[in-house]
Design a protein around this motif. Sequence first.
Motif, PDB file in Angstrom:
ATOM      1  N   GLU A  12      71.929  29.734  70.963  1.00  0.00           N
ATOM      2  CA  GLU A  12      73.119  31.155  70.016  1.00  0.00           C
ATOM      3  C   GLU A  12      72.910  31.949  70.496  1.00  0.00           C
ATOM      4  O   GLU A  12      71.205  32.486  70.248  1.00  0.00           O
ATOM      5  N   ILE A  13      73.511  32.840  71.337  1.00  0.00           N
ATOM      6  CA  ILE A  13      73.159  33.991  71.590  1.00  0.00           C
ATOM      7  C   ILE A  13      73.821  35.403  70.992  1.00  0.00           C
ATOM      8  O   ILE A  13      75.187  35.651  71.763  1.00  0.00           O
ATOM      9  N   ASP A  14      73.582  36.352  70.783  1.00  0.00           N
ATOM     10  CA  ASP A  14      74.106  37.605  69.667  1.00  0.00           C
ATOM     11  C   ASP A  14      75.372  36.985  69.186  1.00  0.00           C
ATOM     12  O   ASP A  14      76.605  37.768  69.649  1.00  0.00           O
ATOM     13  N   GLY A  15      75.593  36.027  68.377  1.00  0.00           N
ATOM     14  CA  GLY A  15      76.885  36.239  67.661  1.00  0.00           C
ATOM     15  C   GLY A  15      77.819  34.503  68.801  1.00  0.00           C
ATOM     16  O   GLY A  15      78.964  33.808  68.354  1.00  0.00           O
ATOM     17  N   THR A  16      77.411  34.310  70.172  1.00  0.00           N
ATOM     18  CA  THR A  16      78.241  33.643  71.092  1.00  0.00           C
ATOM     19  C   THR A  16      77.450  32.230  71.407  1.00  0.00           C
ATOM     20  O   THR A  16      75.972  32.077  71.711  1.00  0.00           O
ATOM     21  N   THR A  17      77.509  30.972  71.013  1.00  0.00           N
ATOM     22  CA  THR A  17      77.735  29.828  70.627  1.00  0.00           C
ATOM     23  C   THR A  17      77.568  29.024  72.169  1.00  0.00           C
ATOM     24  O   THR A  17      78.931  28.941  72.575  1.00  0.00           O
ATOM     25  N   VAL A  18      77.007  28.349  72.639  1.00  0.00           N
ATOM     26  CA  VAL A  18      76.898  27.640  74.417  1.00  0.00           C
ATOM     27  C   VAL A  18      76.770  26.175  73.637  1.00  0.00           C
ATOM     28  O   VAL A  18      75.134  26.009  73.103  1.00  0.00           O
ATOM     29  N   SER A  19      76.965  25.107  73.409  1.00  0.00           N
ATOM     30  CA  SER A  19      76.581  23.928  73.337  1.00  0.00           C
ATOM     31  C   SER A  19      77.489  22.689  74.470  1.00  0.00           C
ATOM     32  O   SER A  19      78.596  23.084  74.920  1.00  0.00           O
ATOM     33  N   THR A  20      76.423  22.451  74.753  1.00  0.00           N
ATOM     34  CA  THR A  20      76.725  20.901  75.362  1.00  0.00           C
ATOM     35  C   THR A  20      76.342  19.867  74.988  1.00  0.00           C
ATOM     36  O   THR A  20      75.505  19.418  74.660  1.00  0.00           O
ATOM     37  N   VAL A  21      77.206  19.104  75.609  1.00  0.00           N
ATOM     38  CA  VAL A  21      77.961  17.456  74.999  1.00  0.00           C
ATOM     39  C   VAL A  21      78.241  16.190  76.403  1.00  0.00           C
ATOM     40  O   VAL A  21      79.023  16.686  76.960  1.00  0.00           O
ATOM     41  N   PHE A  22      77.591  15.253  75.486  1.00  0.00           N
ATOM     42  CA  PHE A  22      78.171  14.029  76.550  1.00  0.00           C
ATOM     43  C   PHE A  22      79.635  13.694  75.551  1.00  0.00           C
ATOM     44  O   PHE A  22      79.222  13.759  74.042  1.00  0.00           O
ATOM     45  N   LEU A  23      80.979  14.073  75.717  1.00  0.00           N
ATOM     46  CA  LEU A  23      81.784  13.999  75.137  1.00  0.00           C
ATOM     47  C   LEU A  23      82.748  12.979  75.797  1.00  0.00           C
ATOM     48  O   LEU A  23      83.940  12.151  74.002  1.00  0.00           O
ATOM     49  N   ASP A  24      82.826  12.572  76.674  1.00  0.00           N
ATOM     50  CA  ASP A  24      84.534  11.776  76.561  1.00  0.00           C
ATOM     51  C   ASP A  24      84.131  10.624  77.091  1.00  0.00           C
ATOM     52  O   ASP A  24      85.122   9.426  78.056  1.00  0.00           O
ATOM     53  N   GLN A  25      83.635   9.708  76.447  1.00  0.00           N
ATOM     54  CA  GLN A  25      83.480   8.646  76.452  1.00  0.00           C
ATOM     55  C   GLN A  25      85.074   7.698  76.413  1.00  0.00           C
ATOM     56  O   GLN A  25      85.040   6.200  77.298  1.00  0.00           O
ATOM     57  N   MET A  26      85.815   7.595  76.342  1.00  0.00           N
ATOM     58  CA  MET A  26      87.070   6.749  76.303  1.00  0.00           C
ATOM     59  C   MET A  26      87.761   7.479  77.031  1.00  0.00           C
ATOM     60  O   MET A  26      89.025   7.503  77.537  1.00  0.00           O
ATOM     61  N   SER A  27      87.015   8.132  78.422  1.00  0.00           N
ATOM     62  CA  SER A  27      88.253   8.821  79.463  1.00  0.00           C
ATOM     63  C   SER A  27      88.531   7.654  80.507  1.00  0.00           C
ATOM     64  O   SER A  27      88.017   6.578  80.605  1.00  0.00           O
ATOM     65  N   ILE A  60      75.027  29.647  81.980  1.00  0.00           N
ATOM     66  CA  ILE A  60      74.817  30.034  81.285  1.00  0.00           C
ATOM     67  C   ILE A  60      74.485  31.055  80.305  1.00  0.00           C
ATOM     68  O   ILE A  60      74.605  31.792  80.001  1.00  0.00           O
ATOM     69  N   ILE A  61      73.158  29.963  79.504  1.00  0.00           N
ATOM     70  CA  ILE A  61      72.425  30.698  78.763  1.00  0.00           C
ATOM     71  C   ILE A  61      71.737  31.549  79.585  1.00  0.00           C
ATOM     72  O   ILE A  61      71.926  33.330  79.210  1.00  0.00           O
ATOM     73  N   GLU A  62      71.488  31.669  80.973  1.00  0.00           N
ATOM     74  CA  GLU A  62      71.028  32.677  81.518  1.00  0.00           C
ATOM     75  C   GLU A  62      71.861  33.835  81.939  1.00  0.00           C
ATOM     76  O   GLU A  62      71.730  35.218  81.753  1.00  0.00           O
ATOM     77  N   GLU A  63      73.225  33.358  82.621  1.00  0.00           N
ATOM     78  CA  GLU A  63      74.268  34.539  82.549  1.00  0.00           C
ATOM     79  C   GLU A  63      74.030  35.661  81.138  1.00  0.00           C
ATOM     80  O   GLU A  63      74.868  36.315  81.742  1.00  0.00           O
ATOM     81  N   LEU A  64      74.425  34.903  80.120  1.00  0.00           N
ATOM     82  CA  LEU A  64      74.665  35.567  78.860  1.00  0.00           C
ATOM     83  C   LEU A  64      73.693  36.534  78.170  1.00  0.00           C
ATOM     84  O   LEU A  64      73.735  37.356  77.960  1.00  0.00           O
ATOM     85  N   ARG A  65      72.357  36.385  78.430  1.00  0.00           N
ATOM     86  CA  ARG A  65      71.595  36.855  78.837  1.00  0.00           C
ATOM     87  C   ARG A  65      71.301  37.902  79.604  1.00  0.00           C
ATOM     88  O   ARG A  65      70.807  38.862  78.556  1.00  0.00           O
ATOM     89  N   HIS A  66      72.211  38.088  80.508  1.00  0.00           N
ATOM     90  CA  HIS A  66      72.390  39.493  81.443  1.00  0.00           C
ATOM     91  C   HIS A  66      73.180  40.414  81.087  1.00  0.00           C
ATOM     92  O   HIS A  66      73.252  40.967  81.331  1.00  0.00           O
ATOM     93  N   LEU A  67      74.095  39.187  80.195  1.00  0.00           N
ATOM     94  CA  LEU A  67      75.310  40.224  79.979  1.00  0.00           C
ATOM     95  C   LEU A  67      75.569  40.655  78.277  1.00  0.00           C
ATOM     96  O   LEU A  67      76.349  41.348  78.074  1.00  0.00           O
TER      97      LEU A  67
END
Length: 128
Positions: free
Chosen positions: A57-72, A114-121
């Motif tokens: 989380e950076i200044d109220g923005t949450t970045v979540s990366t998951v293994f998600l689409d098991q039933m693709s 993405i975290i690095e991009e957000l830190r620059h913004l």
Amino acid sequence: MEADTKQTLNSISEKFPQLRPWILGEDGRTPVRTDLAGYLEWAAKIGGLSARVALDEIDGTTVSTVFLDQMSLAGDRHREPELFETLVSDANGSAAVERRYRTWDEAEHGHAEIIEELRHLTPSSPKP
């Protein structure tokens, strides 16, 4: 898993061969194909239907990366699907999928970008 349940799931798998879910293998990072019984056993083992790669989380923005689409089921059966996803949510709860990935390593790298991009913004705090 009970034998009756496993037999029922195997029967469903035989009737619908395209239902070949993805799970994370023994190393906890590598996607592998399984049957429905294997999928349910994996979900019970990890305590859910997704596995977290990273969360920041950076200044109220949450970045979540998951293994998600098991039933693709979509896409070319000979191509490795993009089973990892990064979701970016702002402080109001609005969310957007930013990127999808094929491997755990790609997902970690993409999350970090993405975290690095957000830190620059994000405006810097004034220094005393």
